[in-house]
Design a protein around this motif. Structure first.
Motif, short mmCIF file in Angstrom:
data_model
loop_
_atom_site.label_atom_id
_atom_site.label_comp_id
_atom_site.label_asym_id
_atom_site.label_seq_id
_atom_site.Cartn_x
_atom_site.Cartn_y
_atom_site.Cartn_z
N ILE A 22 0.86 -1.18 0.00
CA ILE A 22 0.00 0.00 0.00
C ILE A 22 0.89 1.23 0.00
CG2 ILE A 22 -1.80 1.25 1.24
CD1 ILE A 22 -2.52 -1.48 2.54
N VAL A 23 0.64 2.15 -0.93
CA VAL A 23 1.40 3.38 -1.05
C VAL A 23 0.48 4.55 -0.72
CG1 VAL A 23 2.76 4.85 -2.58
CG2 VAL A 23 2.85 2.37 -2.83
N VAL A 24 0.84 5.33 0.29
CA VAL A 24 0.07 6.51 0.69
C VAL A 24 0.97 7.72 0.49
CG1 VAL A 24 -1.17 7.63 2.56
CG2 VAL A 24 -1.17 5.15 2.41
N LYS A 25 0.55 8.61 -0.42
CA LYS A 25 1.36 9.80 -0.73
C LYS A 25 0.67 11.05 -0.23
CE LYS A 25 3.67 8.00 -4.76
NZ LYS A 25 3.96 8.20 -6.17
N ARG A 26 1.45 11.93 0.35
CA ARG A 26 1.02 13.26 0.77
C ARG A 26 1.88 14.28 0.03
NH1 ARG A 26 -3.11 11.02 2.30
NH2 ARG A 26 -3.31 10.16 4.37
N LYS A 27 1.77 15.55 0.35
CA LYS A 27 2.55 16.58 -0.34
C LYS A 27 4.05 16.38 -0.21
CE LYS A 27 -0.76 20.33 0.06
NZ LYS A 27 -1.02 21.64 0.62
N ASP A 28 4.53 16.22 1.01
CA ASP A 28 5.98 16.16 1.23
C ASP A 28 6.46 14.85 1.84
OD1 ASP A 28 4.68 16.61 3.59
OD2 ASP A 28 6.12 18.05 4.36
N SER A 29 5.57 13.89 2.01
CA SER A 29 5.98 12.60 2.57
C SER A 29 5.15 11.49 1.94
CB SER A 29 5.81 12.58 4.08
OG SER A 29 4.45 12.66 4.42
N ALA A 30 5.63 10.29 2.12
CA ALA A 30 4.93 9.12 1.61
C ALA A 30 5.16 7.96 2.56
CB ALA A 30 5.42 8.75 0.22
N LYS A 31 4.21 7.04 2.60
CA LYS A 31 4.34 5.85 3.44
C LYS A 31 4.19 4.62 2.57
CE LYS A 31 2.73 7.41 7.91
NZ LYS A 31 1.74 7.22 8.97
N LEU A 32 4.96 3.64 2.91
CA LEU A 32 4.91 2.35 2.25
C LEU A 32 4.46 1.36 3.31
CD1 LEU A 32 5.65 1.21 -0.54
CD2 LEU A 32 7.88 0.69 0.38
N LYS A 33 3.34 0.68 3.07
CA LYS A 33 2.80 -0.28 4.03
C LYS A 33 2.83 -1.66 3.39
CE LYS A 33 -0.22 3.15 6.09
NZ LYS A 33 -1.56 3.42 6.62
N LEU A 34 3.43 -2.60 4.09
CA LEU A 34 3.57 -3.95 3.57
C LEU A 34 2.83 -4.94 4.46
CD1 LEU A 34 7.41 -4.00 2.90
CD2 LEU A 34 5.63 -3.35 1.33
N ARG A 35 1.97 -5.74 3.88
CA ARG A 35 1.31 -6.80 4.62
C ARG A 35 2.11 -8.08 4.37
NH1 ARG A 35 -1.79 -7.44 8.75
NH2 ARG A 35 -3.11 -5.76 8.04
N VAL A 36 2.80 -8.53 5.41
CA VAL A 36 3.62 -9.73 5.34
C VAL A 36 3.14 -10.68 6.42
CG1 VAL A 36 5.96 -10.68 5.45
CG2 VAL A 36 5.61 -8.38 4.55
N GLY A 37 2.51 -11.77 5.99
CA GLY A 37 1.98 -12.71 6.97
C GLY A 37 0.89 -12.05 7.80
N LYS A 38 1.05 -12.10 9.11
CA LYS A 38 0.04 -11.50 9.98
C LYS A 38 0.42 -10.10 10.44
CE LYS A 38 1.71 -13.52 14.28
NZ LYS A 38 1.34 -14.24 15.47
N TYR A 39 1.54 -9.56 9.98
CA TYR A 39 2.00 -8.24 10.41
C TYR A 39 1.88 -7.21 9.29
CZ TYR A 39 3.97 -10.62 14.43
OH TYR A 39 4.13 -11.36 15.56
N LEU A 40 1.69 -5.97 9.69
CA LEU A 40 1.70 -4.83 8.78
C LEU A 40 2.93 -4.00 9.13
CD1 LEU A 40 0.20 -3.15 6.59
CD2 LEU A 40 -0.82 -1.90 8.48
N TYR A 41 3.81 -3.82 8.18
CA TYR A 41 5.03 -3.04 8.37
C TYR A 41 4.87 -1.71 7.64
CZ TYR A 41 7.08 -7.43 9.91
OH TYR A 41 7.34 -8.59 10.57
#
Length: 66
Positions: A22-41
């Motif tokens: 999952i890629v979440v972009k804002r004006k000056d920052s972005a987050k990368l969210k990874l679903r691996v197994g039962k955890y979200l990183y």
């Protein structure tokens, strides 16, 4: 609770194992969210850095943009 990762190399190694990216972009920052197994990183970075990481994903169907 999601676990935050601070190291780019760790996130890059997890990209191949991720079920969903999952890629979440804002004006000056972005987050990368990874679903691996039962955890979200999560990983916070600049939008350019996140774009280069996402471009290395082989299976583009796992990528969700917000």
């Amino acid at each position: 609770m999601p676990k935050q990762i601070y190291d780019a190399q760790t996130i890059l190694s997890m990209l191949d194992r991720a079920e969903k990216v999952i890629v979440v972009k804002r004006k000056d920052s972005a987050k990368l969210k990874l679903r691996v197994g039962k955890y979200l990183y999560t990983y916070s970075a600049t939008p350019d850095e996140v774009d280069t990481m996402v471009s290395s994903v082989k299976d583009k169907s796992r990528i969700v943009n917000y």
